[in-house]
Every structure is written in C-alpha cells, then in structure tokens.
Design an enzyme around this catalytic site. Sequence first.
Site, PDB file in Angstrom:
ATOM      1  N   ILE A  49       0.845  -1.198   0.000  1.00  0.00           N
ATOM      2  CA  ILE A  49       0.000   0.000   0.000  1.00  0.00           C
ATOM      3  C   ILE A  49       0.877   1.242   0.000  1.00  0.00           C
ATOM      4  CG2 ILE A  49      -1.668   1.317   1.376  1.00  0.00           C
ATOM      5  CD1 ILE A  49      -2.874  -1.376   2.186  1.00  0.00           C
ATOM      6  N   HIS A  71       0.833   4.615   1.257  1.00  0.00           N
ATOM      7  CA  HIS A  71       0.047   5.290   2.294  1.00  0.00           C
ATOM      8  C   HIS A  71       0.055   6.808   2.122  1.00  0.00           C
ATOM      9  CE1 HIS A  71      -0.182   1.657   4.858  1.00  0.00           C
ATOM     10  NE2 HIS A  71       1.048   1.429   4.476  1.00  0.00           N
ATOM     11  N   VAL A 128      27.321  -9.335   5.945  1.00  0.00           N
ATOM     12  CA  VAL A 128      28.310  -8.665   6.787  1.00  0.00           C
ATOM     13  C   VAL A 128      28.334  -9.361   8.147  1.00  0.00           C
ATOM     14  CG1 VAL A 128      28.947  -6.499   7.916  1.00  0.00           C
ATOM     15  CG2 VAL A 128      27.994  -6.477   5.594  1.00  0.00           C
ATOM     16  N   SER A 179       5.992  -0.911   8.586  1.00  0.00           N
ATOM     17  CA  SER A 179       5.197  -1.230   7.396  1.00  0.00           C
ATOM     18  C   SER A 179       5.091  -0.063   6.416  1.00  0.00           C
ATOM     19  CB  SER A 179       3.813  -1.699   7.810  1.00  0.00           C
ATOM     20  OG  SER A 179       3.171  -0.690   8.546  1.00  0.00           O
TER      21      SER A 179
END
Lengths: 411, 470
Positions: free
Chosen positions: B63, B65, B188, B352
């Site tokens: 999405i 946003h 790493v 998110s």
Amino acid sequence: MTRRERTVDVLVVGAGPAGLGAAAALAASGTRVEVLEREQSAGGIPRHCHHGGFGSRRGGSGSGDVSGPDYALRCTAAAERAGATLRTGITVTGWAGPRTLDATGPGGLERITARAVVLATGARERPRSARLVPGTRPTGVYTTGELQQAVHLHHQHIGTRAVVVGDEPVSHAAADTLRIAGVEVAALVTGHPATALAALRRRPGAPVLSRTTVTGLTGRARLTGVTVRHHDGRTTTLRCDTVVFTGDWIPDHELARRGAVDLDPGTRGPAHDASYRTGEQGVFAVGNLLHGVESAGTAAAEGRAVAAPVLRHLAGGPWPVGQVTLAVAAPLTWIAPNLIGPDGDRPLNNRFVLRTERRLTAPMLVVRQNGRLLHRQRMLLPARPGHPFHLSADWLDRADPRGDTVRISVR
Amino acid sequence: MTYTVTRAGQPLPAGLPYDVTVIGAGVVGAAIARELARYRVRTALVEASDDIGNGTSKANTAILHTGFDAVPGSLEARLVREGQRRLTAYAVETGIPVERVGALLVAWDEEQLAALPALLAKAEANGYHAARLLDAARLAELEPHLGPGALGALEIPDESVICPWTTPLAFATQALLAGVHLHLDCRVTGIESSQDIHTLTTTRGPLRTRQLINAAGLHADAIDRLLGHDAFTVTPRRGQLIVYDKLARDLVHHILLPVPTAAGKGVLVAPTVFGNVLLGPTAEDLDDKAATESTEDGLALLREKGRRILPRLIDEEITAVYAGLRAATGHEDYRIKEYPDRRYIAVGGIRSTGLTASMAIAGHVTALLDRTGLDLGAPAELPPLTMPGLGEVSDRPYLNAGLIARDPAYGTVVCHCERVTAGEIRDALDSVLPPRSAEGLARRTRAGNGRCQGFHCGAGLRALIEGTRT
C-alpha cells in the site's frame, strides 16, 4: 495497429481431447471449425502423461492401450484430417460480445466472431496455496501437471525423496513419474480411509498413509519435510525434498466466468445440459472444463458428442431458457450434466457422472423432484472419492421440464 | 554500458575503499543507493541474499500510504507524507504500477463509528485534508459486497496500491546505471573501524568503506551491535496474507481498513495492482527473523476476519499465501540516527510504511551524511528509466498490437494465468539486474504467480531460467 476481425462458423477454445474431438466431428460434417490453443502444441494434458491406458475407453480415438503423447497426436491428427483449422500459440484473452472472442498470438491481436463457441479449456489441480497448506515456501513443491512437464517435456532434475498428496489414479501416475525421474516415493498421503482393494491395486514400494492430512511444509530454501496429522491426533514429519499435490481438480473456468456463463456450484464448471449447452446462447462447453477431471477418453467422447447439438444450433434450433437444475446433497459433490434440457436430450451413454467426497459402500442413489420420487438405484460397487460413478438417465422422461430442481441424494 | 553486480563465487573489487557503503538492498537500502548515485561518490550496496528486495520488501501489503494515521509530529509522519509524494511522481516517471483506489476505514460497531471523527482530526493534523466521513448508505453504495453490519466509514481518497517488487527494482537498477556497485550473497559478519576506514568482514571477503549506512531491515540491530551500539532491538512482527483470484477483483473497489485498535492496525482487504485481492495481515511478534511460514491458526483467523468484511471473498479460489516480517522496535517511530564521529548512520525500525517512505528516507539519510563528514557536492541527473508495465491496468504487452507487430515474442503468452509473454521474460533475463530463480523472475514479470502456481508453466519457466530447454 488494431485487431484483425474475422468470422467463423464454430470457434473451439482449447485443443485437448475434448476440443479436438469436437473439431474433428464438426469438420467431418463440413462445418468451418477453428480451434485456438494457447500452448505451442495441440493435444492437451495427455501430451505429458507418459503412462498407458489412453484410447482404450469406450468410443475412444482408436483402440488399444496407448500412451498419453501418442493419444495427443492421434486426437490432433484426427481433427486435422477432418479439415479443422488448428492454431496453436494463440491465447483467447476475453470476450468482445456474446460469441465474439479476443485473442493474442505472435501474429497480432484478433477478434473472432462465431455462430457457435465451444469452450474446452480443461482443468487444473489445486496447488498447495489453494489448499491452504501452511508452512514455509520452499522449492520442491509441485502439482502432477507441473511434475509431468518437468520430467517428460523438460527432463529436469526433481529431487531424491518425495511425498505424494492424494490416493487417486492421478496420484499413482505422479508416483510413477517420480520413479521414472529417479525419485524415491516415501509415501502417498490421503485423508480418506484405506480401501480394501488397495493391496491389489498397488505395486510394492510406497506406503499409503490413509486418514492422514498434510498440516505443513518445512524447509527454508529447499523442502525438508511434510508434517502430517493422523486421524487419531498423532503428528509426524515425513522427511522429503519433494512434494506433489495431486488431484483436487478445478475447471479452468476463467473464460467462462468472464463471459458471464453460469457455473454449477458443485463442479465449478459451466452449468450445462446433456447437449452441452450453457446458459449463454450459442456457447457450448465440453470436457474437463465441465467437471474437474474425467478421463481423456470421456473428454474426447464429449467433444464428439457436442457436434450434433452444435449443428442443430447452426441450423437455427432454439436455445433453451430456464432449464431445470440438478442438485446433489452431501456427501455427493457434483453431477454432470447438471441441467435438464427441454428436448429430452440424453447424456453421454445415457448416464450422469457423479463424485463423492467420502467413500460410500453400496449406496442407494435417490432422485426426487418436488418431493416426488423419480428414481432409485442401488450401486453394486463402492463409490470412492476421486473416481467417477454413474446414475442412469432412464428417469429423465418422468421429470417435469417446468418443475423445480431435481435433487439427488444417497441413502 | 557496464554495471557492477557481483555474486557468490566472484571476488569483491580490490583497490580504493568505497566512499559510502549501504548494508541491505531492500526498498530502503536501494532507495538510499539510488539517491547517492546522484553524487560523485563511490557507493556500494551490499546484500546478504541473492536478490534485491528479498526480505520485508517482497512480502507486505503493497500500500502506498497517505500517512493520514501516523503519529503527528513524528519523523515517520513527515517521511511518509513526503515519501508518498515523491514515490507517486517517480512511479509516473518510471512506470511503477500504482492504482489510486482510495481507502475506507469501515466501522463495524458503535464504538468504532464513534472513533472515526478523531481519526479524521488526526488526518488533518497530519496535513491530510481530503478525508471525509461516510454514512452506512453511501458506504453500501461504494462497496455493495461488504458484509452486513457496517455502520459507516472514513474515506481516504488518496490511499493507493503499488507494486512492491518493481519499486526496489527500479531504485536498484537506476543506481546501477549511475555507477553504484551491488554485491549480492554478501553477508556482513564483522566490522573493524579505524580513524577513517571501516573494514567490513563479509561472507565474500573484506570490504573497505569510509562511510557506513545500515539499512539492514530485520537485521539492523545486529549490524548496529557490530559497531558497539545497543540502541534498539528489532522484533520481527509476522504478517500472514492470502491472495485471492483475479476473478474476485470485482468484489472490492477500495482498500478496506479496519478501525485501528490497541492491538494494531488489523486485517484489511485490498485490491492489488496485479488485479487480485489481498486479505491480511496477521500481527504476531516473534523471535525468529526467518520465521516467514504461514500457520494453520493464522490462515483460519484471516478467513474468519475476511468472511465478516467481504463474505463472498471466502468462496473464491486462493492464488497464493505468504508471510512477511516487519521490523518492529517497540518504539512508535523510525530509528534513524547519525553518528558523526563514527561516519555511520543507522536506519532502523522502518516498519510497514517503509515502502511509501523509502524515497524520503533516502533524502533524509543523504542529508545527514553531511554531518558525518562527507561532502557530496552537487547532485547530477540520474539516467532515465522505464520499468516493465506489470500492473493489470498498465499497457500489458499481450494487448499491445503495435509492440507485437514489431516483436512477435510479445504475442507469445508463456504464463497463461498472468499473461506474461516470451518477450517480457527475455527482457527480464537480459536486464541490468536479471533474476536467478523462479521467484526472482516472478517478481520481475509476474510469470508463475497466477492461479495455477506452475501447473501449466512452472516447468517451462524453470527451463528458461536455467537455460536447460530441450
């Protein structure tokens, strides 16, 4: 650059046994038939079924026990010999009108209008995701269709040790394909009970874990195991690097649905009568699009049988509306055909095909309409999941073509 | 034009140290590398796995946003707002699929209905002024297949869906075109810092760099600790999702969001740019940063929530199930911090909203470099880039008569479910950053991602990737 627009008498979508059967029979009667196939070669699923058993069914193409690829070639040759136009590598992408289809191929975009459309788009197995099997997403997870293509068409490396999910004919075909590819088959897993005949049917090697469900897959990059739960609650992890999800067929019904063709809730294929007529005027459907999966021989026979009703339609025959529906009660899952035509048309071999979700020992099939008993039929053999069984159509003339749904149940 | 992409088995370039090294080629790391590519500095992007965008970036709700519900005044709120504008413009410029479908926060009970005005006020506080309240009748008009009992909604017209795969691929490709080095399969495992050089120990040998940017996502805390810090801990929060068939797409017209509660943002139903419908995510705090498996309970929960939101969805066929891990830090904001004396910037806790904010995060981090003692000079134009049109409403090659006339490979459909052509697969295999796996090819072309999950085309696609066609 636009679409090339053309017209044909009959357009068949799909060149598997059903579509090729329809094309052969129609072309033989002098009808202008064109078959569109999205794969690069015609023949359908048998192209990659290297086991025998094809062509031996009643009314099959040729006689005797032939392999899938040979059967695919025979079906293709029969349609071509009859004069049908076969075009492979052409994908039908949608509808532009009631009997007008859009297609894409290397030669460009087309829009083809036909007087009759025969949908023969076949079926596929539900993959792991559609069965909601949880766990990781490693490599080594197949359906039978993908496995057979990987082994027989592309000669790819599969793995070393496999679990097969399912215990149907196709599951055993998958196990055979795995062995051909040098993969040890650790087990076949089925949620159904063991069958009494199992010991006779199976060759030695893989045990069948009955009443067992797959509860998850493990392994990060590559599959490392399949977790299962037995009916008594015990759980086990079967170590393997390959798993094949077999059976659980779903008709490839996208084109039918996009054309607003009504589907039967049981088969998830187009609702159809014994003349293979769908709810859309001039649109017929044949083969495994109608009913998950039946044998290639049945699909081919349905294809040939659609020719007569298509010819009647081309000659101006009426298209039925408001047909009586056939409905099944659990544990029956579907019946085909599932509409009753108004003209007393009889299904192939005068019988309906059914499936059950669990094993039934000597079931009594009961047919009722508006509460009225139309037919009772005791089956001599058990009905098993994944295998067809049949209901006689002898009661059809007792059904009221303007009545309610005809209901089929078992006792 | 040559690009520098190295993989397992190949040596890392010897010689001069890099000016800047970005650890982690997810959407944030790739965006930072792209931003740095505008300057005359030698930049390396190192990635532990064998492809870019291979962690959190590949498995999310996709999405774009508006940031209407961010914590007002937070860094996240600012970067999401700015990132949304920048990514929207970049998508238009490069062909990244975006659909502005809008979102509806649906209230299913009186308490949720009563919470909507406060959410409207929060949106305003975040500088988002297009949100508005809808009554039940208007909601039913907009979403006729919604389950019974919806009382009203807050409409966020600018919430959009975006392609989560093309976005980091575009960033990484453009960075490579402008001279950034990408080192894949390069984990790493240690960092030695001297007066003006960091020496990274990697699974592919030592790598020297003056400046270090840590965009390692779920592993950002581990990299941070290699430098002796103990500033934050990343807790993987798993989100399981179900992708429904394209035949379900007409059931839903907006992103259907739940009214947020203390337990998180909850389960949503959203269209995807590929024409499917997404149901999810779950929110499970875990310890294992590799726990991307789906679970019986998780999928049952999603189906139960989905049945309430959009009852008819549950009868549709399922195309795919996946799980992603978002990088939660137990702190309600991004953890972006520069350490001038260490020539180091930590970019942690990008949750998110990271896909939306990625370009703004890149701008922010690049500006911080000045404070760590790197003079970037004046920026230059980046080479233009056009990405393949993967969106369902894009001009898909299989429908493009002109394209097929020039090159018939675009008329040869290989993946039937997703209608991906031989031409597109060839282009992906010949691209600046070609896929090495079926999964990588799927993220670049959609091939193999459809309802049959390989029943029809899986073996053929693998043959194309492995070059083992027979």
